[in-house]
Scaffold this active site. Structure first.
Site, PDB file in Angstrom:
ATOM      1  N   ASP A  85      11.723  -0.693  -9.519  1.00 52.62           N
ATOM      2  CA  ASP A  85      11.796  -1.504  -8.306  1.00 52.62           C
ATOM      3  C   ASP A  85      12.739  -0.849  -7.279  1.00 52.62           C
ATOM      4  OD1 ASP A  85      10.812  -4.472  -7.540  1.00 52.62           O
ATOM      5  OD2 ASP A  85      12.817  -4.167  -6.743  1.00 52.62           O
ATOM      6  N   TYR A 116      15.367  -5.590   1.964  1.00 55.21           N
ATOM      7  CA  TYR A 116      14.015  -5.342   2.490  1.00 55.21           C
ATOM      8  C   TYR A 116      14.067  -5.074   3.985  1.00 55.21           C
ATOM      9  CZ  TYR A 116      12.292  -6.890  -2.008  1.00 55.21           C
ATOM     10  OH  TYR A 116      12.042  -6.974  -3.346  1.00 55.21           O
ATOM     11  N   HIS A 125       6.233  -5.039 -14.777  1.00 56.69           N
ATOM     12  CA  HIS A 125       7.199  -4.521 -13.812  1.00 56.69           C
ATOM     13  C   HIS A 125       8.624  -4.456 -14.368  1.00 56.69           C
ATOM     14  CE1 HIS A 125       8.633  -3.713  -9.768  1.00 56.69           C
ATOM     15  NE2 HIS A 125       9.455  -4.736  -9.819  1.00 56.69           N
TER      16      HIS A 125
HETATM   17  C1  LIG Z   1      10.747   1.077   2.030  1.00 60.47           C
HETATM   18  O1  LIG Z   1      10.612   2.033   3.056  1.00 60.47           O
HETATM   19  C2  LIG Z   1       9.781   3.144   2.757  1.00 60.47           C
HETATM   20  C3  LIG Z   1       9.881   4.142   3.912  1.00 60.47           C
HETATM   21  O2  LIG Z   1       9.573   3.561   5.131  1.00 60.47           O
HETATM   22  C4  LIG Z   1       8.367   2.635   2.506  1.00 60.47           C
HETATM   23  O3  LIG Z   1       7.538   3.710   2.149  1.00 60.47           O
HETATM   24  C5  LIG Z   1       8.383   1.599   1.384  1.00 60.47           C
HETATM   25  O4  LIG Z   1       7.107   1.026   1.226  1.00 60.47           O
HETATM   26  C6  LIG Z   1       9.374   0.492   1.665  1.00 60.47           C
HETATM   27  N1  LIG Z   1       9.481  -0.369   0.490  1.00 60.47           N
HETATM   28  C7  LIG Z   1       9.640  -1.668   0.584  1.00 60.47           C
HETATM   29  C8  LIG Z   1       9.703  -2.410  -0.707  1.00 60.47           C
HETATM   30  O5  LIG Z   1       9.757  -2.259   1.632  1.00 60.47           O
END
Ligand SMILES: *[C@@H]1O[C@H](CO)[C@@H](O)[C@H](O)[C@H]1NC(C)=O
Length: 461
Positions: A227, A373, A430
């Protein structure tokens, strides 16, 4: 005319190939983050020491009394629709039994003692008191002790590793090493302080955790994460390629242009991208997008308005329970959605799940945990482009059957080109360390042995 078309096609192919190959030929250097960026109150600057202080989890009488009052004064809940399980969210018919157990049967004193079974500490890093468990193995001098950082995610905590820690800190049969584990609470999670100003995203947490390992005397070390722990781990394996000796992850994903492109190609020609027996973990794409729409609303809320939803969750333990346990249900096994009880008891005990809730409740950290987030979605974080950069760190992926998504090695290697291998499980979800500690620990041992062999070979070269 025909020749022109062929020429154009060849030029296009050459162009695309160069576009893919260029970053390999001229890899971009990772960004340099400020190793001393201050996340605590400004008036503490220069006034905190860097000692390591013993810490114990404490469930105060006052907190327990307040919690019980809130649980017992819960309003009558709106009944679920007829015939539904968890499809509309946590089935409210289940709440009373959970609340009753939490307020009447959960043994606070005993659980507090359980939490303190491992030595724990706090130390101030960049203005934040960071909490961590540290267990050194009791092994013969002939057994090599290897430092390993274990990183949890949301809505988990250090509690996820309690079953695995004893397995990692003893010598497993057939191995000549054992782990010294360091298990921090992420900043803003549980017993670690939260930042007081915006900007503490996964890359910045990577800096905090590197500083933590350095402070404990570990210049070079192995890391493990799922995670957020996986995302922070990916950041560490990119930013600190000389310090991180190996990266084991149970949620290794690569999200860059090339990865999306391959994912798309596979939608039309799956056999080019994924082994046939694993294709249903990725395709049809329509199924995956439907899944994202149905299950990832929480992510959008937390990335945009964490403080609003935080008001409700930090005020109501039954609300917090339903919000968090819903994730333990669906993320452990998607089919649990159809079950009236969410299948929660099939993989975890009530105490295990409530322990994890207690970490959030006693520390009132749900709001600050959700802010991660938002930090991750910031333009500043995106501009770092971590997923675009390569990592030379030897890496291993443990891929549970019911993980949120699946990527095959050819996609993972677009970033982690030194991927040493993967373990594909036909079960598990998970929270794999929590759910299947033995499988988890075995895989960490296996991967680290391969990482060590790789390092040995490299020096012999
Ligand atoms: C966190 O940021 C990265 C880069 O922008 C992105 O690829 C990823 O999906 C994001 N993850 C979440 C859980 O928001």
């Amino acid at each position: 005319m025909g020749k022109l078309v062929i020429l154009a096609v060849l030029a296009a192919i050459a162009g695309i190939a160069t576009w893919f190959a260029l970053p390999f030929i001229f890899p971009e250097a990772p960004p340099q983050l400020d190793p001393n960026e201050w996340w605590g109150p400004n008036d503490l600057k220069g006034k905190v020491d860097d000692s390591i202080k013993p810490f114990q989890v404490k469930f105060s009488d006052e907190m327990i009394k307040d919690l019980k009052t809130r649980l017992q004064n819960k309003r009558q809940l709106v009944p679920p629709l007829e015939g539904v399980g968890f499809e509309y969210g946590f089935n409210t018919k289940q709440i009373d039994a959970w609340v009753k157990y939490w307020s009447e049967e959960y043994k606070f004193a005993e659980r507090e003692k359980f939490f303190n079974k491992f030595p724990q500490y706090k130390t101030n890093i960049q203005g934040l008191d960071i909490h961590f468990i540290r267990v050194k193995p009791q092994v013969k001098p002939s057994v090599t002790v290897i430092p390993l950082l274990l990183m949890h995610g949301w809505p988990g905590s250090v509690r996820e590793f309690y079953e695995a820690i004893p397995l990692l800190t003893k010598q497993a049969s057939g191995y000549d090493f054992a782990f010294e584990v360091v298990v921090p609470s992420l900043p803003g999670y549980g017993f670690s302080d939260a930042a007081v100003r915006p900007g503490l995203g996964p890359a910045q947490i990577a800096v905090v955790f590197k500083n933590l390992m350095n402070r404990l005397g570990h210049k070079k070390f192995y890391i493990q994460g799922g995670d957020w722990g996986a995302i922070i781990g990916s950041n560490m394996a990119t930013l600190f390629q000389n310090e991180v000796l190996g990266f084991h992850s149970n949620m290794l994903f690569v999200q860059n242009g090339c990865a999306h492109f391959r994912n798309l190609i596979g939608a039309f020609f799956p056999s080019l991208i994924v082994e046939s027996h694993l294709a249903d973990r990725m395709y049809p794409l329509s199924k995956f997008f439907a899944y994202l729409m149905e299950e990832f609303g929480y992510l959008h809320i937390q990335a945009t308005k964490p403080d609003t939803v935080g008001v409700a969750l930090s005020d109501s333990p039954s609300g917090l329970l339903s919000y968090i346990l819903e994730k333990f249900s669906t993320w452990t096994r998607f089919e649990n959605r159809a079950l009236a009880d969410g299948g929660l008891s099939s993989r975890f005990s009530k105490d295990q799940l409530l322990d994890n809730l207690m970490v959030y409740w006693t520390t009132n950290s749900i709001t600050t945990s959700m802010r991660l987030y938002a930090e991750n979605w910031s333009n500043k974080n995106r501009a770092l482009g971590i997923d675009r950069l390569y990592s030379s760190v030897p890496t291993w992926a443990l891929q549970a059957k019911n993980e949120l998504a699946y990527q095959p090695p050819n996609i993972l290697k677009l970033k982690f080109y030194n991927l040493q291998g993967v373990t594909v499980l036909d079960e598990g979800g998970h929270f794999i360390a929590f759910e299947m500690p033995q499988v988890f620990a075995d895989d960490v041992f296996k991967a680290v042995r391969i990482f060590r062999d790789w390092h040995k070979q490299k020096t012999e070269w």
